[in-house]
Design a protein around this motif. Structure first.
Motif, PDB file in Angstrom:
ATOM      1  N   ASN A  64      38.220  -0.048   4.145  1.00 16.54           N
ATOM      2  CA  ASN A  64      36.892  -0.540   4.394  1.00 16.54           C
ATOM      3  C   ASN A  64      36.641  -1.432   5.590  1.00 16.54           C
ATOM      4  O   ASN A  64      35.767  -1.543   6.412  1.00 16.54           O
ATOM      5  CB  ASN A  64      36.492  -0.896   3.144  1.00 16.54           C
ATOM      6  CG  ASN A  64      34.810  -1.147   3.030  1.00 16.54           C
ATOM      7  OD1 ASN A  64      34.194  -0.178   3.230  1.00 16.54           O
ATOM      8  ND2 ASN A  64      34.288  -2.372   2.909  1.00 16.54           N
ATOM      9  N   ALA A  65      37.603  -2.466   5.404  1.00 13.69           N
ATOM     10  CA  ALA A  65      37.757  -3.587   6.632  1.00 13.69           C
ATOM     11  C   ALA A  65      38.020  -3.110   7.972  1.00 13.69           C
ATOM     12  O   ALA A  65      37.150  -3.421   8.775  1.00 13.69           O
ATOM     13  CB  ALA A  65      38.714  -4.724   6.125  1.00 13.69           C
ATOM     14  N   ALA A  66      38.828  -2.124   8.091  1.00 14.26           N
ATOM     15  CA  ALA A  66      38.753  -1.473   9.510  1.00 14.26           C
ATOM     16  C   ALA A  66      37.663  -0.759   9.968  1.00 14.26           C
ATOM     17  O   ALA A  66      37.282  -0.739  10.985  1.00 14.26           O
ATOM     18  CB  ALA A  66      40.195  -0.699   9.368  1.00 14.26           C
ATOM     19  N   PHE A  67      37.174   0.088   8.974  1.00 11.44           N
ATOM     20  CA  PHE A  67      36.025   0.979   9.359  1.00 11.44           C
ATOM     21  C   PHE A  67      34.851  -0.166   9.861  1.00 11.44           C
ATOM     22  O   PHE A  67      34.039   0.153  10.854  1.00 11.44           O
ATOM     23  CB  PHE A  67      35.370   1.501   8.275  1.00 11.44           C
ATOM     24  CG  PHE A  67      36.139   2.820   7.907  1.00 11.44           C
ATOM     25  CD1 PHE A  67      36.164   3.805   9.059  1.00 11.44           C
ATOM     26  CD2 PHE A  67      36.562   3.356   6.844  1.00 11.44           C
ATOM     27  CE1 PHE A  67      36.688   5.014   8.977  1.00 11.44           C
ATOM     28  CE2 PHE A  67      37.041   4.547   6.626  1.00 11.44           C
ATOM     29  CZ  PHE A  67      37.068   5.471   7.795  1.00 11.44           C
ATOM     30  N   ASP A  68      34.827  -1.353   8.945  1.00  7.74           N
ATOM     31  CA  ASP A  68      33.722  -2.390   9.499  1.00  7.74           C
ATOM     32  C   ASP A  68      33.830  -2.816  10.839  1.00  7.74           C
ATOM     33  O   ASP A  68      33.026  -3.050  11.695  1.00  7.74           O
ATOM     34  CB  ASP A  68      33.785  -3.643   8.275  1.00  7.74           C
ATOM     35  CG  ASP A  68      33.132  -3.462   7.091  1.00  7.74           C
ATOM     36  OD1 ASP A  68      32.464  -2.359   7.219  1.00  7.74           O
ATOM     37  OD2 ASP A  68      33.403  -4.022   6.358  1.00  7.74           O
ATOM     38  N   ILE A  69      35.429  -3.329  11.343  1.00  4.50           N
ATOM     39  CA  ILE A  69      35.627  -3.474  12.735  1.00  4.50           C
ATOM     40  C   ILE A  69      35.147  -2.496  13.632  1.00  4.50           C
ATOM     41  O   ILE A  69      34.309  -3.070  14.642  1.00  4.50           O
ATOM     42  CB  ILE A  69      36.936  -4.108  12.836  1.00  4.50           C
ATOM     43  CG1 ILE A  69      37.397  -5.232  11.896  1.00  4.50           C
ATOM     44  CG2 ILE A  69      37.329  -4.201  14.100  1.00  4.50           C
ATOM     45  CD1 ILE A  69      38.853  -5.362  11.751  1.00  4.50           C
ATOM     46  N   ALA A  70      35.587  -1.421  13.487  1.00  7.29           N
ATOM     47  CA  ALA A  70      35.042  -0.348  14.427  1.00  7.29           C
ATOM     48  C   ALA A  70      33.627  -0.096  14.513  1.00  7.29           C
ATOM     49  O   ALA A  70      33.039   0.111  15.462  1.00  7.29           O
ATOM     50  CB  ALA A  70      35.624   1.100  13.949  1.00  7.29           C
ATOM     51  N   VAL A  71      32.956  -0.175  13.492  1.00  8.21           N
ATOM     52  CA  VAL A  71      31.271   0.015  13.248  1.00  8.21           C
ATOM     53  C   VAL A  71      30.726  -1.116  14.200  1.00  8.21           C
ATOM     54  O   VAL A  71      29.840  -1.059  15.064  1.00  8.21           O
ATOM     55  CB  VAL A  71      30.899   0.196  11.990  1.00  8.21           C
ATOM     56  CG1 VAL A  71      29.365  -0.169  12.120  1.00  8.21           C
ATOM     57  CG2 VAL A  71      31.096   1.497  11.557  1.00  8.21           C
ATOM     58  N   GLN A  72      31.426  -2.343  13.871  1.00  4.90           N
ATOM     59  CA  GLN A  72      30.409  -3.340  14.493  1.00  4.90           C
ATOM     60  C   GLN A  72      31.052  -3.510  15.917  1.00  4.90           C
ATOM     61  O   GLN A  72      30.535  -4.814  16.628  1.00  4.90           O
ATOM     62  CB  GLN A  72      31.218  -4.836  13.669  1.00  4.90           C
ATOM     63  CG  GLN A  72      30.464  -4.870  12.458  1.00  4.90           C
ATOM     64  CD  GLN A  72      31.212  -5.735  11.185  1.00  4.90           C
ATOM     65  OE1 GLN A  72      31.773  -6.720  11.736  1.00  4.90           O
ATOM     66  NE2 GLN A  72      31.024  -5.643  10.095  1.00  4.90           N
TER      67      GLN A  72
END
Length: 282
Positions: A39-47
C-alpha cells in the motif's frame, strides 16, 4: 529508492514504477507487513507525477501463493499494524473483529488498489494462488509467463472463494464455478483463452514484454489514461460488480462462522496442507 521490508520499489524508466513482492522463500505469501508495504509503495507511485504506469511483480520463482496462513506468520488478528481505513473493531475478538480485519486488509485495500488513478499491470510468473489472484485481479492488465498457473483452492478450506470475489466477472459464471468447485490449477493459456489474461509470453521475456507494454501506455496523456480507467471501472461497477463482491464477502464471513462452530477454527483444517501448518520462519 524507497525501502520496504517485504517489497522492492524499482524505476526501470522514469515513467514506470515496478513494485516487486519480495518474500521468495515464502513464495511471496502476503502477510500484514507485505499488505501495508504494498500500500505504501502504491502510494509513492501514485503521488509521483512522473510515473504514468505501475507494474506489480513477484520475486522469482512465483508471483504469489496468496495469504500467509502459516502459524506465526505475523498475519494474525491483533498484529501491530496501523489501520488504513478506520473501519473499527480491528483488534476485537469474535466475528466483529474478524469481519473488520478482513474487510480492511483483504476487501477494502484490494478495492483501493483496483481504483488507483494510474494504469496497473500484473506481471505474473509461476504460482498465482488465492490471495495472489486478488492481487492480479486488482490490476488493469495481466501479463503471464507461459509457465504461470492460477488457482483458488479456498473452497477446500470450507470457504466460498477469496474475499475479492470477481471470479464470475473474470471467467464467466460457469467457468468460475468450475475453478472454485474443483480447486484445480489453470494454465496461463487457459486463463488467456477465457479473457482473464491479456498476454502469455515466454518466462525469459516476461519482464521485458511488460516493460515495453508499460512504455507504450505511458506514451499516452496521463489525464486521458486516468479518465479511461475510470470510465471502464464505472462501466463494470454499473453491472453490479461491487455489490456482488460485498454480498460474497458476507457469505465468506458466514463460512468462517460455520467452520468455527464445526471445527473450532475459521477454516476447515482438513484442507490445510501439513507444510502450511508449520510455524513460519520469520
Amino acid at each position: 529508492m524507497p525501502e520496504f521490508g517485504t517489497v522492492r520499489y524499482e524505476m526501470p524508466s522514469p515513467q514506470v514504477a515496478r513494485i516487486v513482492m519480495n518474500r521468495p522463500t515464502a513464495r511471496n505469501a502476503q502477510n500484514l507487513q507485505m499488505t501495508y508495504d504494498l500500500n505504501a509503495a502504491f502510494d509513492i507511485a501514485v503521488q509521483d507525477d512522473a510515473v504514468k504506469v505501475i507494474v506489480l511483480a513477484g520475486a522469482d520463482p512465483h508471483f504469489s501463493s496468496g495469504h500467509d496462513l502459516r502459524a506465526g506468520s505475523k498475519n494474525e488478528a491483533g498484529a501491530d499494524f496501523p489501520s488504513i481505513g478506520g473501519w473499527g473493531g480491528f483488534r476485537e475478538k469474535g466475528a466483529h473483529g474478524r469481519f473488520a480485519r478482513e474487510q480492511e486488509i483483504y476487501l477494502q485495500i484490494t478495492r483501493r488498489w483496483r481504483n488507483l488513478a494510474k494504469p496497473t499491470i500484473a506481471e505474473v510468473q509461476g504460482k498465482c494462488i488465492a490471495g495472489g489472484l486478488m492481487l492480479a485481479w486488482a490490476c488493469d492488465l495481466i501479463v503471464a509467463s507461459d509457465d504461470a498457473e492460477f488457482c483458488d483452492p479456498v473452497v477446500t478450506l470450507g470457504v466460498c472463494g477469496v474475499e475479492w470475489f470477481v471470479h464470475p466477472f473474470e471467467l464467466g459464471p460457469r467457468k468460475a464455478k468450475e475453478l472454485l468447485f474443483t480447486a484445480d490449477s489453470w494454465s496461463a493459456q487457459e486463463a488467456h483463452r477465457l479473457g482473464m489474461v491479456n498476454h502469455v509470453v515466454p518466462r525469459t521475456d516476461l519482464t521485458r514484454f511488460v516493460q515495453d507494454l508499460a512504455l507504450r501506455i505511458a506514451a499516452k496523456p496521463a489525464f486521458a489514461l486516468k479518465m479511461t480507467k475510470e470510465a471502464v471501472n464505472r462501466a463494470v461497477d454499473a453491472t453490479g460488480q461491487q455489490t456482488a463482491i460485498d454480498q460474497a464477502f458476507a457469505l465468506h464471513q458466514l463460512c468462517h462462522a460455520h467452520n468455527l462452530q464445526q471445527f473450532g477454527t475459521i477454516i476447515d483444517p482438513a484442507g490445510i496442507p501439513a507444510t502450511v501448518r508449520k510455524p513460519a520462519a520469520e
